[in-house]
Design a protein around this motif. Structure first.
Motif, short mmCIF file in Angstrom:
data_model
loop_
_atom_site.label_atom_id
_atom_site.label_comp_id
_atom_site.label_asym_id
_atom_site.label_seq_id
_atom_site.Cartn_x
_atom_site.Cartn_y
_atom_site.Cartn_z
N PRO A 66 5.36 0.47 -18.33
CA PRO A 66 4.71 1.38 -17.37
C PRO A 66 4.99 0.99 -15.92
N SER A 67 5.04 -0.31 -15.65
CA SER A 67 5.25 -0.72 -14.26
C SER A 67 6.61 -0.27 -13.72
N ASP A 68 7.59 -0.15 -14.60
CA ASP A 68 8.90 0.31 -14.12
C ASP A 68 8.82 1.76 -13.64
N HIS A 69 8.07 2.55 -14.37
CA HIS A 69 7.89 3.95 -13.94
C HIS A 69 7.03 4.02 -12.69
N LEU A 70 5.98 3.22 -12.64
CA LEU A 70 5.10 3.25 -11.47
C LEU A 70 5.85 2.88 -10.21
N MET A 71 6.74 1.92 -10.34
CA MET A 71 7.52 1.48 -9.18
C MET A 71 8.36 2.64 -8.65
N LEU A 72 8.99 3.35 -9.56
CA LEU A 72 9.79 4.51 -9.15
C LEU A 72 8.89 5.58 -8.54
N ALA A 73 7.72 5.77 -9.13
CA ALA A 73 6.79 6.77 -8.60
C ALA A 73 6.37 6.40 -7.17
N LEU A 74 6.12 5.13 -6.99
CA LEU A 74 5.70 4.65 -5.67
C LEU A 74 6.79 4.92 -4.62
N LEU A 75 8.00 4.55 -4.96
CA LEU A 75 9.11 4.75 -4.02
C LEU A 75 9.35 6.24 -3.78
N MET A 76 9.24 7.01 -4.83
CA MET A 76 9.42 8.44 -4.71
C MET A 76 8.33 9.02 -3.80
N LEU A 79 -0.21 4.27 3.14
CA LEU A 79 -0.92 3.59 2.06
C LEU A 79 0.07 3.13 0.99
N LEU A 80 0.98 4.03 0.62
CA LEU A 80 1.97 3.69 -0.41
C LEU A 80 2.86 2.54 0.06
N VAL A 81 3.22 2.58 1.33
CA VAL A 81 4.07 1.50 1.86
C VAL A 81 3.32 0.16 1.79
N ALA A 82 2.03 0.22 2.14
CA ALA A 82 1.25 -1.03 2.10
C ALA A 82 1.16 -1.56 0.67
N LEU A 142 -8.87 1.57 11.98
CA LEU A 142 -9.27 0.18 11.82
C LEU A 142 -8.91 -0.31 10.41
N LEU A 143 -9.24 0.55 9.44
CA LEU A 143 -8.96 0.22 8.04
C LEU A 143 -7.46 -0.02 7.83
N TYR A 144 -6.67 0.90 8.34
CA TYR A 144 -5.21 0.79 8.16
C TYR A 144 -4.65 -0.41 8.92
N GLY A 145 -5.24 -0.67 10.07
CA GLY A 145 -4.81 -1.86 10.83
C GLY A 145 -5.00 -3.10 9.99
N LEU A 146 -6.20 -3.22 9.43
CA LEU A 146 -6.48 -4.41 8.61
C LEU A 146 -5.58 -4.43 7.37
N LEU A 147 -5.41 -3.25 6.77
CA LEU A 147 -4.57 -3.16 5.57
C LEU A 147 -3.16 -3.68 5.86
N PHE A 148 -2.62 -3.29 6.99
CA PHE A 148 -1.25 -3.72 7.29
C PHE A 148 -1.16 -5.21 7.64
N TYR A 149 -2.21 -5.71 8.28
CA TYR A 149 -2.21 -7.17 8.48
C TYR A 149 -2.18 -7.88 7.13
N PHE A 150 -3.04 -7.39 6.23
CA PHE A 150 -3.13 -7.99 4.91
C PHE A 150 -1.80 -7.88 4.15
N ALA A 151 -1.22 -6.67 4.15
CA ALA A 151 0.01 -6.43 3.41
C ALA A 151 1.15 -7.30 3.95
N THR A 152 1.21 -7.41 5.26
CA THR A 152 2.27 -8.22 5.86
C THR A 152 2.10 -9.69 5.48
N PHE A 153 0.86 -10.11 5.51
CA PHE A 153 0.56 -11.50 5.15
C PHE A 153 1.00 -11.79 3.71
N ILE A 154 0.64 -10.89 2.79
CA ILE A 154 0.99 -11.06 1.37
C ILE A 154 2.51 -11.03 1.20
#
Ligand code: SF4
Ligand code: SF4
Lengths: 253, 528
Positions: A138-148, A194-197, A6-18
């Motif tokens: 820092p955000s440049d590194h975080l972005m790479l970390a996220l994708l990785m 979660l990371l994708v969202a 349920l949580l993930y369902g809502l999360l993905f609705y939210f993420a898609t909306f954003i």
């Protein structure tokens, strides 16, 4: 329906909306902000067709990047092309697979290695080249970390600890048609999703905007024809209409 | 020669990318424009001289809000600015492309870092991430230190756009530094050099403040020089109504070396081709410094003078002389700023570059040329940044590279290009463009010239090049001043039309235009 599902369902609705809403807002902003002067970086195409071709070469081959730095080009190209293949492969979670999608599966599978390699190359560069280290926040590194993180957790599911992908498909199709199903209870999958969202949510407020943004870049998308065709922004026309030079003169009558 | 280190040339033809030296060019920037000049340009002028010694002025009252309001205004007015502040991915592809970074090693002269000076403030006040997580995305508050950084480093960018060629998204740092300067102009930090010059154009008609009478004298002097030299009276007309061509040229052409030799070249070409022409004392300036300060309105006000002059003098064509920045504004913006030009002869593009005129005449066999007149030279050509990356000649992309080379090859026997990654659209700026051609920035100018000097050194060693031709008034002024630091001689810099002037064999004995004051004398020989 499990709580996590349920949580993930809502999360993905939210993420898609954003993602969709945010990017649409940004595109609208770029679209409606005038480009008052012709500033294509020359030599530039003199026809609209030429511009489409120039843009195509930029977006598909990263032509300018190739000219400027072969190392960055190699890693960036690897990463982006692999990303496309992987995304194509993932479309099977949303649509019925046909011949094409089946054909692409193995490519998408092994492209993930190229993706990780590309990301690693870009990341290493960010650390060891003093110039690039200087401009990284820092955000440049975080972005790479996220994708990785996304890439590695995905690969783990493909090559090490399989998940019930039919169930995953049922979940996402369910989200699309409001007929909810449970997600498989796999920690790897949950991390991956979660990371994708998160990526989807930060997309419209981050440098990831380069993806839609590149199409709006006046130095690349303008036709080089200023002598043949007069190009005037609405606010500049306003000045002409009132026979004024300075903008504050127009505002005050 | 100088109290800083002049870069050494290796002669290898390229420059190694240096390791960064943070803060090596930190400083206060060029002299600040005083309130009078700000007023002439319609910028706020309610600021006072600061207390301490030195040239500094205070910022205008409530400067912070005014700066942010201007930034907000500009990002809604210029898509380039809004987009370029958003989409940079910090890939670093541009970091080694700026001649000022290469020459100074100051990391703030890397294009992306230069943009970041403005971007970090934009983020702080106008983006979600910057408002809520400033540390994470490198956003900072707008403080007086930041303003000084802007002032310093936005005056270490010649707006040459080399970075825009190499950025995968075409991010043009020039657009950002122009916006930076426009904001600074609105809070009491205009640069003296630029704003004083623009106010001279408004008052007198050209950047040098040369009044009409002085101009007429100079031109008459040139007529005498050419006559003494060739025995033929080549006219240099001023304010002559009904001429076919209005020539607009950078005012440096009226007296500076080697510029003036170029002016003689244009005059000879017009004379020989039988094209009547005139200069205008009202619009006696080709360069438009409004572009350097990113001010659309001031740029337009300068451009409109040319329109008025063309109407008043009833000309059919407008031709621009040799100047890179002048040509960019003319080619790319004149129609936008001061058009439409439907009162001119539609057979010709508006405006034309003098090289388009000359190359056209050469192709049509209208000019008799003696190439051996330039046999004492081995030439190379410096593509001026604004011509190369912001304009065109002829109707095909890249004409701006071909036309000058074609003309040089038509008038000289010996021509060699510099290394491929330093010419055409990858050309290096001379180091003095974009409103930096001022003595208070001499160190920057010398260091910024390093990449071009390196390429010149290479062809000097390898191919015996003796002279470098240029088609921009700023390039010519900057090089003549700076190349001695690198062991070259001032007179190694030449105008392209100076070479034309040397080679052109004058056949036409009498000008198609009679002197207004001795008409009877010329009447019989008017048409031949
Ligand atoms: S426009 Fe030219 S001077 Fe300015 S940052 Fe780019 S390369 Fe450097
Ligand atoms: S090349 Fe473009 S995207 Fe890359 S760091 Fe420079 S400005 Fe940013």
């Amino acid at each position: 329906m499990t709580f996590v599902s349920l949580l993930y369902g809502l999360l993905f609705y939210f993420a898609t909306f954003i993602l969709i809403g945010g990017v649409a807002r940004k595109i609208h902003q770029y679209w409606t902000t005038p480009a008052p002067l012709k500033i294509p970086t020359t030599p530039a195409p003199v026809t609209q067709k030429g511009v489409v071709w120039r843009m195509f070469r930029e977006v598909v081959f990263f032509e300018s990047l190739f000219r400027s730095n072969k190392t960055i080009w190699l890693f960036a190209f690897l990463f982006h092309m692999a990303l496309w293949l992987v995304l194509l492969r993932h479309s099977r979670y949303f649509v019925e697979t046909g011949f094409f999608l089946n054909f692409i599966q193995p490519f998408g599978k092994y492209a993930s290695f190229a993706m990780v390699l590309g990301l690693a190359g870009l990341w290493i560069r960010r650390v060891i080249v003093d110039r690039v280290r200087y401009i990284s926040s820092p955000s440049d590194h975080l972005m790479l970390a996220l994708l990785m993180g996304i890439a590695l957790s995905g690969m783990m599911m493909t090559f090490v600890a399989h998940t019930d992908i039919m169930q995953v498909k049922a979940f996402f199709r369910g989200l699309m048609f409001f007929d909810w199903h449970n997600l498989p209870a796999s920690p790897l999958l949950l991390v991956h999703l979660l990371l994708v969202a998160i990526l989807m949510i930060i997309f419209p407020i981050s440098k990831l905007l380069h993806a839609p943004g590149v199409f709006f870049s006046p130095t690349r998308n303008q036709v080089d024809n200023p002598r043949e065709k007069r190009h005037v922004a609405p606010w500049a026309l306003e000045l002409e209409k009132h026979n004024k030079i300075y903008l504050d003169e127009v505002k005050h009558g | 020669m100088a109290d800083y280190e002049v870069p050494k040339l290796t002669g290898a033809g390229y420059v190694e990318v240096p390791a960064i030296e943070p803060g090596s060019m930190a400083g206060k920037g060029p002299f600040v424009a005083k309130p009078d000049f700000q007023k002439a340009l319609h910028f706020p002028s309610d600021f006072n001289k600061g207390q301490g010694e030195g040239e500094r002025y205070e910022l205008v009252p409530d400067w912070k809000n005014k700066a942010l309001a201007k930034l907000d205004d500009l990002r809604h007015r210029y898509r380039s600015l809004q987009l370029y502040l958003d989409i940079c991915v910090k890939c670093g592809a541009c970091t080694d492309k700026c001649h000022y970074f290469i020459g100074t090693k100051d990391p703030n002269n890397m294009p992306v870092a230069r943009q970041d000076l403005l971007r970090k403030v934009y983020r702080r006040y106008f983006t979600f991430a910057g408002k809520h997580f400033p540390k994470l995305v490198g956003a900072v508050d707008l403080t007086e230190e930041v303003v000084e950084e802007w002032y310093n480093y936005y005056h270490q960018c010649s707006q040459c756009r080399r970075c825009s060629v190499f950025c995968p998204y075409g991010i043009d740092t020039a657009e950002v530094s122009m916006a930076g300067r426009e904001i600074l102009d609105h809070i009491g930090r205009g640069s003296k050099y630029n704003n004083e010059i623009i106010s001279k154009v408004f008052k007198i008609g050209n950047n040098l403040g040369l009044p009409g009478m002085a101009l007429a004298d100079t031109l008459e002097g040139l007529e005498e020089d050419v006559e003494a030299d060739t025995g033929i009276k080549v006219r240099f007309p001023l304010d002559e109504e009904g001429a076919e061509v209005l020539l607009v040229t950078p005012s440096a052409d009226f007296f500076a070396e080697p510029h003036v030799d170029g002016l003689m070249g244009y005059a000879k070409v017009f004379h020989e081709a039988g094209i009547s022409w005139t200069l205008s004392s009202y619009a006696s300036e080709g360069a438009n410094f409004g572009m350097f300060i990113g001010s659309y309105e001031n740029m337009r006000r300068i451009a409109l003078r040319i329109r008025e002059a063309a109407i008043k003098l009833k000309v059919k064509r407008i031709v621009f002389g040799e100047c890179g920045h002048a040509w960019r504004v003319a080619y790319s913006f004149l129609n936008t700023l001061a058009g439409p030009f439907d009162f001119l002869d539609p057979k010709y593009p508006v405006p034309q570059h003098i090289l388009e005129v000359t190359w056209g005449l050469i192709q049509d066999g209208k000019l008799v040329l003696d190439k051996t007149a330039n046999d004492d030279k081995v030439l190379t050509f410096h593509d001026s940044c604004n011509v190369a990356r912001g304009s065109r000649m002829g109707d095909k992309p890249g004409g701006q590279f071909e036309y000058p080379r074609n003309v040089i090859k038509a008038v000289c026997n010996h021509f060699v290009d510099m290394p491929a990654d330093t010419i055409h659209d990858a050309t290096f700026c001379c180091g003095g463009g974009g409103g930096l051609l001022t003595d208070d920035l001499m160190e920057l100018r010398v260091k910024g010239a390093q990449p071009r000097m390196e390429a010149l050194k290479y062809v000097t060693n390898e191919h015996g090049v003796t002279h470098m031709a240029a088609i921009c008034a700023i390039c010519k002024s900057q090089f003549t001043k700076v190349i001695p630091y690198y062991g070259f001689k001032m007179d190694q810099i030449v105008s392209v039309h100076q070479l034309v002037s040397n080679a052109l064999v004058l056949q036409r004995q009498v000008s198609v235009q009679a002197r207004p004051d001795d008409e009877d004398e010329d009447e019989d020989g008017d048409e031949d």
